[in-house]
Design a protein around this motif. Structure first.
Motif, PDB file in Angstrom:
ATOM      1  N   ILE A   1     -46.076 -10.874 -38.535  1.00  0.00           N
ATOM      2  CA  ILE A   1     -46.301  -9.627 -39.281  1.00  0.00           C
ATOM      3  C   ILE A   1     -47.702  -9.090 -39.011  1.00  0.00           C
ATOM      4  O   ILE A   1     -47.898  -7.884 -38.791  1.00  0.00           O
ATOM      5  CB  ILE A   1     -46.085  -9.870 -40.793  1.00  0.00           C
ATOM      6  CG1 ILE A   1     -44.600 -10.139 -41.080  1.00  0.00           C
ATOM      7  CG2 ILE A   1     -46.562  -8.662 -41.604  1.00  0.00           C
ATOM      8  CD1 ILE A   1     -44.313 -10.534 -42.506  1.00  0.00           C
ATOM      9  N   LEU A   2     -48.698  -9.975 -39.019  1.00  0.00           N
ATOM     10  CA  LEU A   2     -50.080  -9.538 -38.780  1.00  0.00           C
ATOM     11  C   LEU A   2     -50.256  -8.948 -37.392  1.00  0.00           C
ATOM     12  O   LEU A   2     -51.067  -8.036 -37.180  1.00  0.00           O
ATOM     13  CB  LEU A   2     -51.042 -10.715 -38.980  1.00  0.00           C
ATOM     14  CG  LEU A   2     -51.211 -11.186 -40.434  1.00  0.00           C
ATOM     15  CD1 LEU A   2     -51.940 -12.519 -40.483  1.00  0.00           C
ATOM     16  CD2 LEU A   2     -51.962 -10.126 -41.251  1.00  0.00           C
TER      17      LEU A   2
ATOM     18  N   GLN B   1     -47.870  -7.400 -35.909  1.00  0.00           N
ATOM     19  CA  GLN B   1     -46.894  -6.301 -35.898  1.00  0.00           C
ATOM     20  C   GLN B   1     -45.695  -6.566 -34.979  1.00  0.00           C
ATOM     21  O   GLN B   1     -45.091  -5.633 -34.447  1.00  0.00           O
ATOM     22  CB  GLN B   1     -47.581  -4.985 -35.521  1.00  0.00           C
ATOM     23  CG  GLN B   1     -48.682  -4.600 -36.494  1.00  0.00           C
ATOM     24  CD  GLN B   1     -49.273  -3.233 -36.226  1.00  0.00           C
ATOM     25  OE1 GLN B   1     -48.755  -2.450 -35.428  1.00  0.00           O
ATOM     26  NE2 GLN B   1     -50.380  -2.924 -36.890  1.00  0.00           N
TER      27      GLN B   1
ATOM     28  N   CYS C   1     -55.849  -9.750 -46.040  1.00  0.00           N
ATOM     29  CA  CYS C   1     -54.409  -9.682 -45.788  1.00  0.00           C
ATOM     30  C   CYS C   1     -53.924 -10.918 -45.017  1.00  0.00           C
ATOM     31  O   CYS C   1     -52.838 -11.440 -45.266  1.00  0.00           O
ATOM     32  CB  CYS C   1     -54.068  -8.408 -45.017  1.00  0.00           C
ATOM     33  SG  CYS C   1     -52.306  -8.040 -45.019  1.00  0.00           S
ATOM     34  N   GLU C   2     -54.732 -11.375 -44.072  1.00  0.00           N
ATOM     35  CA  GLU C   2     -54.359 -12.566 -43.306  1.00  0.00           C
ATOM     36  C   GLU C   2     -54.272 -13.782 -44.226  1.00  0.00           C
ATOM     37  O   GLU C   2     -53.334 -14.584 -44.137  1.00  0.00           O
ATOM     38  CB  GLU C   2     -55.372 -12.819 -42.199  1.00  0.00           C
ATOM     39  CG  GLU C   2     -55.040 -14.050 -41.353  1.00  0.00           C
ATOM     40  CD  GLU C   2     -56.012 -14.253 -40.202  1.00  0.00           C
ATOM     41  OE1 GLU C   2     -55.872 -15.281 -39.496  1.00  0.00           O
ATOM     42  OE2 GLU C   2     -56.910 -13.406 -40.018  1.00  0.00           O
TER      43      GLU C   2
ATOM     44  N   ASP D   1     -41.690  -6.761 -39.246  1.00  0.00           N
ATOM     45  CA  ASP D   1     -42.122  -5.958 -40.398  1.00  0.00           C
ATOM     46  C   ASP D   1     -41.568  -6.513 -41.713  1.00  0.00           C
ATOM     47  O   ASP D   1     -41.613  -5.840 -42.735  1.00  0.00           O
ATOM     48  CB  ASP D   1     -41.719  -4.492 -40.222  1.00  0.00           C
ATOM     49  CG  ASP D   1     -40.222  -4.295 -40.081  1.00  0.00           C
ATOM     50  OD1 ASP D   1     -39.478  -5.296 -40.137  1.00  0.00           O
ATOM     51  OD2 ASP D   1     -39.787  -3.133 -39.910  1.00  0.00           O
TER      52      ASP D   1
ATOM     53  N   ASP E   1     -52.857  -1.996 -44.306  1.00  0.00           N
ATOM     54  CA  ASP E   1     -53.339  -3.170 -45.039  1.00  0.00           C
ATOM     55  C   ASP E   1     -53.495  -4.382 -44.129  1.00  0.00           C
ATOM     56  O   ASP E   1     -54.306  -5.282 -44.405  1.00  0.00           O
ATOM     57  CB  ASP E   1     -52.363  -3.529 -46.166  1.00  0.00           C
ATOM     58  CG  ASP E   1     -52.320  -2.475 -47.250  1.00  0.00           C
ATOM     59  OD1 ASP E   1     -53.332  -1.766 -47.417  1.00  0.00           O
ATOM     60  OD2 ASP E   1     -51.281  -2.360 -47.928  1.00  0.00           O
ATOM     61  N   LEU E   2     -52.755  -4.421 -43.033  1.00  0.00           N
ATOM     62  CA  LEU E   2     -52.757  -5.591 -42.161  1.00  0.00           C
ATOM     63  C   LEU E   2     -54.108  -5.827 -41.502  1.00  0.00           C
ATOM     64  O   LEU E   2     -54.409  -6.947 -41.079  1.00  0.00           O
ATOM     65  CB  LEU E   2     -51.677  -5.440 -41.078  1.00  0.00           C
ATOM     66  CG  LEU E   2     -50.236  -5.272 -41.590  1.00  0.00           C
ATOM     67  CD1 LEU E   2     -49.281  -5.079 -40.412  1.00  0.00           C
ATOM     68  CD2 LEU E   2     -49.825  -6.482 -42.416  1.00  0.00           C
TER      69      LEU E   2
ATOM     70  N   SER F   1     -48.930  -0.559 -43.395  1.00  0.00           N
ATOM     71  CA  SER F   1     -49.384  -0.990 -42.067  1.00  0.00           C
ATOM     72  C   SER F   1     -50.898  -1.119 -42.012  1.00  0.00           C
ATOM     73  O   SER F   1     -51.435  -2.043 -41.382  1.00  0.00           O
ATOM     74  CB  SER F   1     -48.904   0.007 -41.003  1.00  0.00           C
ATOM     75  OG  SER F   1     -47.503   0.061 -40.967  1.00  0.00           O
TER      76      SER F   1
ATOM     77  N   LEU G   1     -51.034 -13.377 -46.507  1.00  0.00           N
ATOM     78  CA  LEU G   1     -49.747 -13.641 -45.852  1.00  0.00           C
ATOM     79  C   LEU G   1     -49.621 -15.097 -45.403  1.00  0.00           C
ATOM     80  O   LEU G   1     -48.540 -15.698 -45.507  1.00  0.00           O
ATOM     81  CB  LEU G   1     -49.571 -12.705 -44.656  1.00  0.00           C
ATOM     82  CG  LEU G   1     -49.238 -11.249 -44.977  1.00  0.00           C
ATOM     83  CD1 LEU G   1     -49.209 -10.410 -43.712  1.00  0.00           C
ATOM     84  CD2 LEU G   1     -47.900 -11.151 -45.704  1.00  0.00           C
TER      85      LEU G   1
ATOM     86  N   VAL H   1     -43.251  -4.773 -44.888  1.00  0.00           N
ATOM     87  CA  VAL H   1     -44.262  -3.795 -44.477  1.00  0.00           C
ATOM     88  C   VAL H   1     -43.618  -2.412 -44.443  1.00  0.00           C
ATOM     89  O   VAL H   1     -42.529  -2.230 -43.891  1.00  0.00           O
ATOM     90  CB  VAL H   1     -44.842  -4.142 -43.089  1.00  0.00           C
ATOM     91  CG1 VAL H   1     -45.872  -3.105 -42.657  1.00  0.00           C
ATOM     92  CG2 VAL H   1     -45.460  -5.536 -43.103  1.00  0.00           C
TER      93      VAL H   1
END
Length: 406
Positions: free
Chosen positions: A194-195, A197, A174-175, A200, A168-169, A166, A178, A211
């Protein structure tokens, strides 16, 4: 910008030279004993127990039954490779990888794929040794190995799952990871969800993201099952095509028909197993499995298999009809032969009797006079008598054909 440390778990279906014999009852006491024996004998290579005897639907939080036969690992203490062995000659290989991500997604994808193929090749011979040992009849006569020898693993494909925590987001890379990672999947918007939240996981097409992965995670287990069912159906369809080709084009028709029949049964059993296994999964896992397979158009794959089964059935019925027609023709020929000899024998007997009666009058002294019929037959030339019998046989065959055609 500092690189982002990421974990990728590759999931790769492979051909395993081992299959469960058709019709095996995996709920029987004998099969439970077989499972117990192989896990005891290979406790350094097989993870956990598979289907221990228990009441069905005992818990709504756990599956009531598992499809996999067993799970092989390269190291029972610290496994880096797991091979989930399923029926239908299919194994699903899990391998964990660690990379430093700097923004190049294609590089990471290629490295993960290359490493997976190299590691599978490195452990394949050891894996095959265990497979061959498990098939020893001393443990039970439930498994069979493929006839052909495989020196190298046949890999269907290598899918890649990014495993994130979590925290890492919140990292800038990370953006990027993904967004690029899921850009060509069926739900590229999953990256945003996912970014933020809202989700997951994302598991639609080859590149996946999860995630906060947990031990025995339903999300990953659902993907393993989905890849098994899809690759097994794909393999069944391939074998059906080969069987159909052999049935229509192979000179050794007997072997082709046998292969056609066995492949048809195998495909039908796989479809039955899938529909039955759904009942034993937790509701969450079942929903995820059906959702994944829905993205892959699994229904179309099975429908295509069903069409090929119909072609197989049609060819088998056609062959059986030809065999019955040949058998009927053989019966007809036999009847013709028997009728010919019967008529021939009757002609011979009548000729012999009539001439005997004519040459020895004392044989009919109780009669009022000589038999006109016997006298008539006695005067007929022997060749004419035989010819009459032959034409009488043809007449009987002709009448039989007319009656049969109606």
């Amino acid at each position: 910008m500092a690189p982002l440390a990421i974990s990728i778990r590759t999931i790769s279906p492979i051909i395993v030279p081992l299959d469960l014999k058709t019709g095996t009852d995996r709920t029987s006491k004998a099969f439970e004993l077989f499972e117990k024996n192989i896990h005891t004998a290979f406790d350094s290579a097989l993870l956990g127990k598979t289907n221990q005897a228990q009441a069905g639907y005992k818990s709504i939080e756990q599956d009531s039954w598992q499809m996999r036969l067993f799970t092989w690992t390269d190291n029972i203490e610290a496994p880096t490779i797991k091979i989930h062995v399923f029926p239908n000659n299919i194994g699903i290989v899990e391998i964990d990888h660690t990379f430093e991500y700097t923004g190049d997604n294609k590089l990471i994808e290629q490295q993960a794929q290359d490493q997976a193929e190299q590691q599978i090749a490195a452990i394949y011979s050891t894996f095959i040794e265990t497979i061959n040992a498990i098939c020893d009849p001393q443990y039970g006569n439930f498994l069979r190995t493929l006839n052909q020898h495989q020196d190298q693993a046949k890999i269907f494909w290598v899918s890649r799952t990014v495993i994130l925590d979590s925290q890492d987001l919140a990292q800038p890379l990370c953006e990027t990871l993904l967004t690029k990672w899921l850009a060509h999947t069926q739900r590229s918007q999953d990256a945003h969800d996912i970014l933020t939240q809202q989700k997951d996981y994302s598991m639609t097409w080859l590149n996946y993201a999860i995630v906060d992965l947990k031990p025995n995670d339903d999300r990953l287990d659902s993907m393993i099952l989905a890849q098994y069912y899809y690759s097994a159906q794909e393999q069944c369809n391939k074998l059906l095509k080969q069987a159909i080709d052999g049935a229509y084009n192979d000179a050794k028709n007997g072997q082709a028909q046998e292969k056609l029949s066995k492949t048809r049964v195998r495909t039908r059993m796989h479809q039955v197993d899938y529909n039955e296994h759904l009942n034993y999964l937790t509701r969450n896992k079942r929903n995820m499995l059906e959702d994944i397979l829905g993205h892959w158009n699994y229904q179309q794959l099975t429908e295509n298999g069903q069409r090929m089964i119909e072609i197989c059935s049609s060819k088998i019925d056609e062959t059986e009809n030809i065999k019955r027609e040949r058998s009927s023709l053989l019966t007809d020929l036999l009847l013709v032969a028997l009728s010919f000899f019967t008529v021939f024998e009757l002609s011979l007997y009548l000729t012999e009797l009539s001439r005997e009666m004519m040459s020895r009058p004392t044989l009919d002294f109780n009669d009022d006079g000589r038999s006109f019929m016997l006298q008539f037959i006695a005067e007929i030339d022997m060749d004419v008598m035989f010819g009459s019998g032959f034409f009488l046989t043809l007449l009987l065959v002709f009448i039989y054909k007319i009656i049969k055609s109606r």
